[in-house]
Design a protein around this motif. Structure first.
Motif, PDB file in Angstrom:
ATOM      1  N   SER A  12       0.873  -1.480   0.025  1.00  0.00           N
ATOM      2  CA  SER A  12      -0.092   0.057  -0.150  1.00  0.00           C
ATOM      3  C   SER A  12       0.955   1.507   0.015  1.00  0.00           C
ATOM      4  N   GLU A  58      -3.967   4.582   2.011  1.00  0.00           N
ATOM      5  CA  GLU A  58      -4.529   4.727   0.721  1.00  0.00           C
ATOM      6  C   GLU A  58      -4.861   5.951   0.166  1.00  0.00           C
ATOM      7  N   THR A  60      -6.834   8.788  -1.354  1.00  0.00           N
ATOM      8  CA  THR A  60      -8.430   9.088  -1.420  1.00  0.00           C
ATOM      9  C   THR A  60      -8.795  10.135  -2.134  1.00  0.00           C
TER      10      THR A  60
END
Length: 130
Positions: A12, A58, A60
């Motif tokens: 990630s 993550e 966004t």
């Protein structure tokens, strides 16, 4: 935390850093892009990142820079207004290069964590085979 968690978290991080590097490449390519003062300036991009519950990050979205940019005196530019100004992006090359170094180092660190986790997993498999 096991090797798979480490790989998931590092993956990630790699994805986030790749997005950051891509946006910086776009920003750097357009750092000297000027437009007439009647238009909006190139808007620099910066990823918006959040922590994922359980580990990792993550992207966004992308935050965009100020469309007003900054006014630059360039009377010889054919796009200059009557006062000799053009509109340029708000960030300069120095700012973008500083962020590029940070993004590269973060990407490199994530790659190293991935390599280390793979090696640990490989070692554990070897121990299990004995």
């Amino acid at each position: 935390m096991d090797a798979f968690d480490t790989l998931r978290i590092a993956s990630s991080s790699l994805g986030m850093h790749q997005t950051w590097l891509d946006s910086l490449a776009n920003n750097i390519a357009n750092v000297n892009t000027v437009v007439p003062t009647s238009e909006t300036a190139f808007q620099t991009q910066l990823p918006i990142v959040r922590a994922v519950p359980g580990g990792g990050v993550e992207v966004t979205g992308l935050a965009l820079g100020d469309p007003e940019g900054r006014l630059v005196s360039d009377p010889s530019n054919p796009m200059a207004d009557a006062d000799g100004y053009v509109r340029a992006p708000e960030d300069d090359l120095g700012t973008q290069m500083t962020q590029l170094i940070m993004a590269q180092r973060g990407f490199q660190a994530s790659v190293q964590v991935t390599k280390d986790a793979q090696e640990n997993y490989r070692s554990a498999l070897e121990i299990g085979r004995r």
